[in-house]
Design a protein around this motif. Structure first.
Motif, PDB file in Angstrom:
ATOM      1  N   ALA A   1       0.839  -1.200   0.000  1.00 16.28           N
ATOM      2  CA  ALA A   1       0.000   0.000   0.000  1.00 16.28           C
ATOM      3  C   ALA A   1       0.877   1.254   0.000  1.00 16.28           C
ATOM      4  N   ALA A   2       1.967   1.223   0.767  1.00 15.19           N
ATOM      5  CA  ALA A   2       2.870   2.372   0.821  1.00 15.19           C
ATOM      6  C   ALA A   2       3.526   2.605  -0.541  1.00 15.19           C
ATOM      7  N   TYR A   3       3.880   1.545  -1.236  1.00 12.06           N
ATOM      8  CA  TYR A   3       4.464   1.692  -2.569  1.00 12.06           C
ATOM      9  C   TYR A   3       3.464   2.335  -3.544  1.00 12.06           C
ATOM     10  N   LYS A   4       2.220   1.891  -3.499  1.00 10.33           N
ATOM     11  CA  LYS A   4       1.195   2.465  -4.388  1.00 10.33           C
ATOM     12  C   LYS A   4       0.910   3.921  -4.029  1.00 10.33           C
ATOM     13  N   ALA A   5       0.833   4.220  -2.734  1.00 10.98           N
ATOM     14  CA  ALA A   5       0.577   5.591  -2.301  1.00 10.98           C
ATOM     15  C   ALA A   5       1.742   6.500  -2.680  1.00 10.98           C
ATOM     16  N   ALA A   6       2.969   6.004  -2.518  1.00  8.49           N
ATOM     17  CA  ALA A   6       4.146   6.791  -2.873  1.00  8.49           C
ATOM     18  C   ALA A   6       4.174   7.074  -4.372  1.00  8.49           C
ATOM     19  N   GLU A   7       3.741   6.118  -5.157  1.00  7.79           N
ATOM     20  CA  GLU A   7       3.690   6.311  -6.607  1.00  7.79           C
ATOM     21  C   GLU A   7       2.717   7.432  -6.962  1.00  7.79           C
ATOM     22  N   THR A   8       1.552   7.464  -6.317  1.00  4.98           N
ATOM     23  CA  THR A   8       0.585   8.531  -6.605  1.00  4.98           C
ATOM     24  C   THR A   8       1.092   9.890  -6.119  1.00  4.98           C
ATOM     25  N   LEU A   9       1.885   9.896  -5.053  1.00  3.39           N
ATOM     26  CA  LEU A   9       2.433  11.152  -4.518  1.00  3.39           C
ATOM     27  C   LEU A   9       3.690  11.602  -5.260  1.00  3.39           C
ATOM     28  N   GLY A  10       4.296  10.685  -5.990  1.00  2.38           N
ATOM     29  CA  GLY A  10       5.526  11.013  -6.711  1.00  2.38           C
ATOM     30  C   GLY A  10       6.746  11.070  -5.806  1.00  2.38           C
ATOM     31  N   ILE A  11       6.737  10.250  -4.760  1.00  6.06           N
ATOM     32  CA  ILE A  11       7.882  10.204  -3.840  1.00  6.06           C
ATOM     33  C   ILE A  11       8.400   8.771  -3.773  1.00  6.06           C
ATOM     34  N   ALA A  12       9.563   8.611  -3.166  1.00  4.98           N
ATOM     35  CA  ALA A  12      10.139   7.280  -3.002  1.00  4.98           C
ATOM     36  C   ALA A  12       9.359   6.530  -1.926  1.00  4.98           C
ATOM     37  N   PRO A  13       9.109   5.236  -2.137  1.00  3.68           N
ATOM     38  CA  PRO A  13       8.334   4.463  -1.155  1.00  3.68           C
ATOM     39  C   PRO A  13       8.959   4.437   0.229  1.00  3.68           C
ATOM     40  N   TRP A  14      10.301   4.441   0.291  1.00  2.00           N
ATOM     41  CA  TRP A  14      10.954   4.365   1.591  1.00  2.00           C
ATOM     42  C   TRP A  14      10.728   5.626   2.409  1.00  2.00           C
ATOM     43  N   VAL A  15      10.531   6.751   1.725  1.00  2.00           N
ATOM     44  CA  VAL A  15      10.243   7.994   2.443  1.00  2.00           C
ATOM     45  C   VAL A  15       8.925   7.840   3.203  1.00  2.00           C
ATOM     46  N   LEU A  16       7.938   7.274   2.547  1.00  2.00           N
ATOM     47  CA  LEU A  16       6.627   7.074   3.164  1.00  2.00           C
ATOM     48  C   LEU A  16       6.676   6.010   4.253  1.00  2.00           C
ATOM     49  N   LEU A  17       7.400   4.924   4.006  1.00  2.00           N
ATOM     50  CA  LEU A  17       7.509   3.854   5.003  1.00  2.00           C
ATOM     51  C   LEU A  17       8.195   4.349   6.276  1.00  2.00           C
ATOM     52  N   ARG A  18       9.264   5.124   6.118  1.00  2.16           N
ATOM     53  CA  ARG A  18       9.986   5.646   7.287  1.00  2.16           C
ATOM     54  C   ARG A  18       9.146   6.685   8.027  1.00  2.16           C
ATOM     55  N   ALA A  19       8.435   7.552   7.275  1.00  2.00           N
ATOM     56  CA  ALA A  19       7.605   8.590   7.909  1.00  2.00           C
ATOM     57  C   ALA A  19       6.484   7.951   8.729  1.00  2.00           C
ATOM     58  N   ALA A  20       5.970   6.827   8.252  1.00  3.57           N
ATOM     59  CA  ALA A  20       4.896   6.135   8.963  1.00  3.57           C
ATOM     60  C   ALA A  20       5.426   5.287  10.113  1.00  3.57           C
ATOM     61  N   GLY A  21       6.736   5.099  10.160  1.00  4.19           N
ATOM     62  CA  GLY A  21       7.315   4.248  11.202  1.00  4.19           C
ATOM     63  C   GLY A  21       7.240   2.779  10.829  1.00  4.19           C
ATOM     64  N   TRP A  22       7.139   2.518   9.548  1.00  2.67           N
ATOM     65  CA  TRP A  22       6.991   1.144   9.070  1.00  2.67           C
ATOM     66  C   TRP A  22       8.283   0.602   8.441  1.00  2.67           C
ATOM     67  N   GLY A  23       9.411   1.206   8.729  1.00  4.12           N
ATOM     68  CA  GLY A  23      10.686   0.802   8.140  1.00  4.12           C
ATOM     69  C   GLY A  23      11.104  -0.606   8.509  1.00  4.12           C
ATOM     70  N   ASN A  24      10.657  -1.110   9.649  1.00 11.51           N
ATOM     71  CA  ASN A  24      11.047  -2.454  10.104  1.00 11.51           C
ATOM     72  C   ASN A  24      10.062  -3.529   9.640  1.00 11.51           C
TER      73      ASN A  24
END
Length: 163
Positions: free
Chosen positions: A106-129
């Motif tokens: 879901a984070a990868y799809k959301a990042a694609e719509t936002l035009g950002i890297a997926p890891w930026v969204l995963l880390r911001a959400a605290g989902w990096g682990n």
């Protein structure tokens, strides 16, 4: 109609006979055509036109409805808090049914719509682990309660997850 007719002619046959100019009509057909022609005539009648129009000032005013009392600020705040609480509960129900891998996707799809890297969204959400145990069920906060995400990121994630 009460009783049965011995004639096998239908109303349509009777009308055809009348319109076709045939002189010979049996009694049952004559009754049927009289009834149907009476109905047809009744439906074509028009109502007499009224002699004048009613001015808006002459019309009776509609009964005034009592003005609805506006909710107080306290009541509005309470309602908004209740709605937010229910939205959070719904989000948690959906999120807790998802695995870490589902949320990564879901984070990868959301990042694609936002035009950002997926890891930026995963880390911001605290989902990096989440990559450590991809099959584990989610046990974190609702998306609206994650402080590291901005409004656009929250909306994108909720859209992808159908929330």
């Amino acid at each position: 109609m009460t009783g049965t007719s011995k004639s096998n002619k239908t109303v349509l046959d009777g009308l055809k006979d009348l319109l076709g100019g045939k002189e010979k009509v049996d009694e049952s057909t004559a009754k049927k055509t009289t009834i149907s022609s009476t109905k047809a005539t009744a439906s074509k009648t028009t109502k007499p036109a009224t002699s004048g129009t009613v001015k808006p000032s002459a019309a009776k005013p509609a009964a005034a409805k009592p003005a609805a009392a506006k909710p107080t600020k306290e009541a509005q705040d309470s309602l908004n808090a209740y709605k937010a609480e229910q939205a959070a509960k719904k989000q948690l129900e959906v999120l807790e049914s998802k695995t870490h891998q589902d949320l990564i996707n879901a984070a990868y799809k959301a990042a694609e719509t936002l035009g950002i890297a997926p890891w930026v969204l995963l880390r911001a959400a605290g989902w990096g682990n989440f990559t450590d145990d991809r099959g584990k069920k989610y046990k974190g906060p609702a998306i609206d309660e994650i402080e590291g995400l901005d409004a656009a990121q929250k909306k994108a994630l909720k859209d992808v997850l159908g929330l």
